[in-house]
Design a protein around this motif. Sequence first.
Motif, PDB file in Angstrom:
ATOM      1  N   VAL A   1      -9.408  -0.338   1.395  1.00 34.55           N
ATOM      2  CA  VAL A   1      -7.859  -0.933   1.210  1.00 34.55           C
ATOM      3  C   VAL A   1      -8.012  -2.314   1.705  1.00 34.55           C
ATOM      4  O   VAL A   1      -7.489  -3.360   1.020  1.00 34.55           O
ATOM      5  CB  VAL A   1      -7.217  -0.474   1.983  1.00 34.55           C
ATOM      6  CG1 VAL A   1      -5.662  -1.056   2.027  1.00 34.55           C
ATOM      7  CG2 VAL A   1      -6.728   1.124   1.667  1.00 34.55           C
TER       8      VAL A   1
ATOM      9  N   ALA B   1      -6.902  -5.698  -0.579  1.00 37.63           N
ATOM     10  CA  ALA B   1      -5.920  -6.521  -0.054  1.00 37.63           C
ATOM     11  C   ALA B   1      -6.102  -7.894   0.267  1.00 37.63           C
ATOM     12  O   ALA B   1      -5.480  -8.664   0.244  1.00 37.63           O
ATOM     13  CB  ALA B   1      -5.156  -5.916   1.389  1.00 37.63           C
TER      14      ALA B   1
ATOM     15  N   ILE C   1      -1.600  -1.386  -3.967  1.00 38.25           N
ATOM     16  CA  ILE C   1      -2.646  -0.413  -3.967  1.00 38.25           C
ATOM     17  C   ILE C   1      -2.148   0.803  -3.506  1.00 38.25           C
ATOM     18  O   ILE C   1      -1.027   0.984  -2.655  1.00 38.25           O
ATOM     19  CB  ILE C   1      -3.405  -1.042  -2.611  1.00 38.25           C
ATOM     20  CG1 ILE C   1      -3.795  -2.645  -2.843  1.00 38.25           C
ATOM     21  CG2 ILE C   1      -4.731  -0.112  -2.313  1.00 38.25           C
ATOM     22  CD1 ILE C   1      -4.462  -3.052  -1.384  1.00 38.25           C
TER      23      ILE C   1
ATOM     24  N   LEU D   1       0.856  -1.131  -0.129  1.00 36.17           N
ATOM     25  CA  LEU D   1      -0.051   0.008  -0.037  1.00 36.17           C
ATOM     26  C   LEU D   1       0.857   1.162  -0.087  1.00 36.17           C
ATOM     27  O   LEU D   1       1.762   1.576   0.942  1.00 36.17           O
ATOM     28  CB  LEU D   1      -0.594   0.013   1.092  1.00 36.17           C
ATOM     29  CG  LEU D   1      -1.704   1.321   1.554  1.00 36.17           C
ATOM     30  CD1 LEU D   1      -2.633   1.621   0.386  1.00 36.17           C
ATOM     31  CD2 LEU D   1      -2.467   1.391   2.746  1.00 36.17           C
TER      32      LEU D   1
ATOM     33  N   VAL E   1      -2.222  -6.208   4.535  1.00 40.33           N
ATOM     34  CA  VAL E   1      -1.203  -5.442   3.706  1.00 40.33           C
ATOM     35  C   VAL E   1       0.016  -5.961   4.322  1.00 40.33           C
ATOM     36  O   VAL E   1       0.526  -5.641   5.272  1.00 40.33           O
ATOM     37  CB  VAL E   1      -1.382  -4.222   3.637  1.00 40.33           C
ATOM     38  CG1 VAL E   1      -0.380  -3.350   2.538  1.00 40.33           C
ATOM     39  CG2 VAL E   1      -2.643  -3.693   3.144  1.00 40.33           C
TER      40      VAL E   1
ATOM     41  N   ASP F   1      -3.441   2.439   9.266  1.00 46.80           N
ATOM     42  CA  ASP F   1      -2.432   1.865   8.805  1.00 46.80           C
ATOM     43  C   ASP F   1      -1.684   0.519   9.345  1.00 46.80           C
ATOM     44  O   ASP F   1      -1.635  -0.546   8.872  1.00 46.80           O
ATOM     45  CB  ASP F   1      -0.930   2.574   8.515  1.00 46.80           C
ATOM     46  CG  ASP F   1      -1.223   3.636   7.342  1.00 46.80           C
ATOM     47  OD1 ASP F   1      -2.270   3.744   6.510  1.00 46.80           O
ATOM     48  OD2 ASP F   1      -0.507   4.877   7.311  1.00 46.80           O
TER      49      ASP F   1
ATOM     50  N   ILE G   1       3.495  -1.024   3.962  1.00 38.68           N
ATOM     51  CA  ILE G   1       2.857   0.193   3.783  1.00 38.68           C
ATOM     52  C   ILE G   1       3.848   1.216   3.964  1.00 38.68           C
ATOM     53  O   ILE G   1       4.501   1.367   4.878  1.00 38.68           O
ATOM     54  CB  ILE G   1       1.577   0.363   5.068  1.00 38.68           C
ATOM     55  CG1 ILE G   1       0.646  -0.833   4.707  1.00 38.68           C
ATOM     56  CG2 ILE G   1       0.967   1.832   4.664  1.00 38.68           C
ATOM     57  CD1 ILE G   1      -0.456  -0.769   5.994  1.00 38.68           C
TER      58      ILE G   1
ATOM     59  N   ARG H   1       0.456   5.165   0.470  1.00 39.36           N
ATOM     60  CA  ARG H   1      -0.275   6.338   0.620  1.00 39.36           C
ATOM     61  C   ARG H   1       0.249   7.521  -0.152  1.00 39.36           C
ATOM     62  O   ARG H   1       1.455   7.857  -0.489  1.00 39.36           O
ATOM     63  CB  ARG H   1      -0.121   6.703   2.271  1.00 39.36           C
ATOM     64  CG  ARG H   1      -0.622   5.471   3.021  1.00 39.36           C
ATOM     65  CD  ARG H   1      -2.169   5.486   3.125  1.00 39.36           C
ATOM     66  NE  ARG H   1      -2.934   6.527   3.122  1.00 39.36           N
ATOM     67  CZ  ARG H   1      -3.043   7.298   4.399  1.00 39.36           C
ATOM     68  NH1 ARG H   1      -2.470   6.790   5.577  1.00 39.36           N
ATOM     69  NH2 ARG H   1      -3.682   8.542   4.511  1.00 39.36           N
TER      70      ARG H   1
ATOM     71  N   THR I   1      -3.311   5.154  -2.510  1.00 43.47           N
ATOM     72  CA  THR I   1      -4.419   6.015  -2.083  1.00 43.47           C
ATOM     73  C   THR I   1      -4.171   7.400  -2.710  1.00 43.47           C
ATOM     74  O   THR I   1      -3.007   7.631  -3.044  1.00 43.47           O
ATOM     75  CB  THR I   1      -4.540   6.256  -0.599  1.00 43.47           C
ATOM     76  OG1 THR I   1      -3.584   6.841  -0.068  1.00 43.47           O
ATOM     77  CG2 THR I   1      -4.566   4.771   0.018  1.00 43.47           C
TER      78      THR I   1
END
Length: 348
Positions: free
Chosen positions: A223, A227, A191, A166, A232, A247, A235, A168, A193
Motif C-alpha cells: 500500500v 501511495a 487503493i 485506501l 495515505v 492502517d 483510510i 479496506r 485491498t
Amino acid sequence: APDSGRHRTVVPRRVAKEREAAVRIVRHHEYGPSRVLRTEQAEPPAHGPQDVLVRAAAIGVDHADVQRRLGTFPLGAPPLPYCPSTDVAGTVVEIGERVTGIEPGQRVVVWQAPDAYAEFVAAPAARVLTLPDGLGFAEATLLGSTGRVAVHLLQTARLTAGETVLVRAGAGAVGHIAVQAARALGAERVIATAGSPRKLDFVRSLGADAAVDHTRSDWPARVREAAGAEGVDVILDGVGGPRLLDDVRLLAPYGRLVCYGASGGDSEQPAVPLMDLMGMRQVTGFTMATMARGAPALVEEGVRLLVRLVTDGSVRPVIHERVPLDEAARAHDLLEQRVSMGRVVLVP
C-alpha cells in the motif's frame, strides 16, 4: 384534521387478498451456522400511522447479519428469535394515515427495515426513499444503509480533491461503493485491498488505481508503495482487528482513518498508541445511528449525493447473486466464505 381522502390507507383488492394469508419470514432461534436460519409462516407485519407497508422485491444481505446469526456481533448478540434488520427494496402497498409524500404503488427502498428477511416489511416512512427511474430493485438495496455508509464515511473523513484514499475490503458491499464514490469525489489515487485474484480484478474494474492482496503479510508495504512516501490521506476500514495499527501507520500527516466495523471477526480492537498519532493523524469511529442523531443535515446531504452518483452513472451498484428467500442460508454462506463481490440479495 388531516385530509382523510388523501392519507387514507388504500389497498387494491389483489393486495388485500394476498395479505389475508400468512407470509414467509426467515428467522433463527439459536446462534450458529447458516443452517439455523428457518423459513416460517407469520402474520403480515402491522404498521402504524407513520409507517409504510412494502412488498419486498429484493433484500440486502450484510456481513453484520452473519455476525448476529453467529452471536459474534461486536455490539452484542441480538435477542432470539431474530430476523435481520437490513435494506429492502420493493413496492408500497399501504401507508399510515399520517404519511405524506409516499403513495401505494411507488417503488422504494427502506434502510434498515426491521424483520427484513420477509415477503412484506413495515417501517417508518422516515426510512423510506423513492427510487430513481430505471434502477432495479436489487441494485436499489444499495441506496439503503450500505451505500449511505460508503458516502457518509467519505463525508466523515472530509475527503478533498487530490487526496489518496485506501478502502479496506474494497470488493464488499460497502467497499465497492466507496471505491467508486471516492473516485467520483475527486480522489487522485484510490487503493483497495481484497483477498483473492478475482476480487483484485474486480476492484480494478471499479476504478481502483492499485489493488493489494490483504492476505499477504507485506500488504502494508505494498500500500505504501502505491501511495507514495507521504502515505495515505484517507483510510476507510470495516475489517478491524490487530492490523488496524497498520492502517494508522500508513496515514500521511493530517491523514484520517475512519473505522466502521469488524468484519475480520476480531471483536477486540487494538489500542492506538498516542505516539502513532503525533504526525497530526486522526482516528475516528463511525455508526449510522450516531450520525443520524448528531448531524441529520449531513445525512440528508449524503443521501442526495449518493442518489446523484448512482443516477448519473458515477457509481454502479454491483449484485453478486440473487438468492431465493428460502435459501437464505446459502446467501449467508457466500458472505461467510468471502467469495461475494458487491452485494448479495434475497428475492422473495
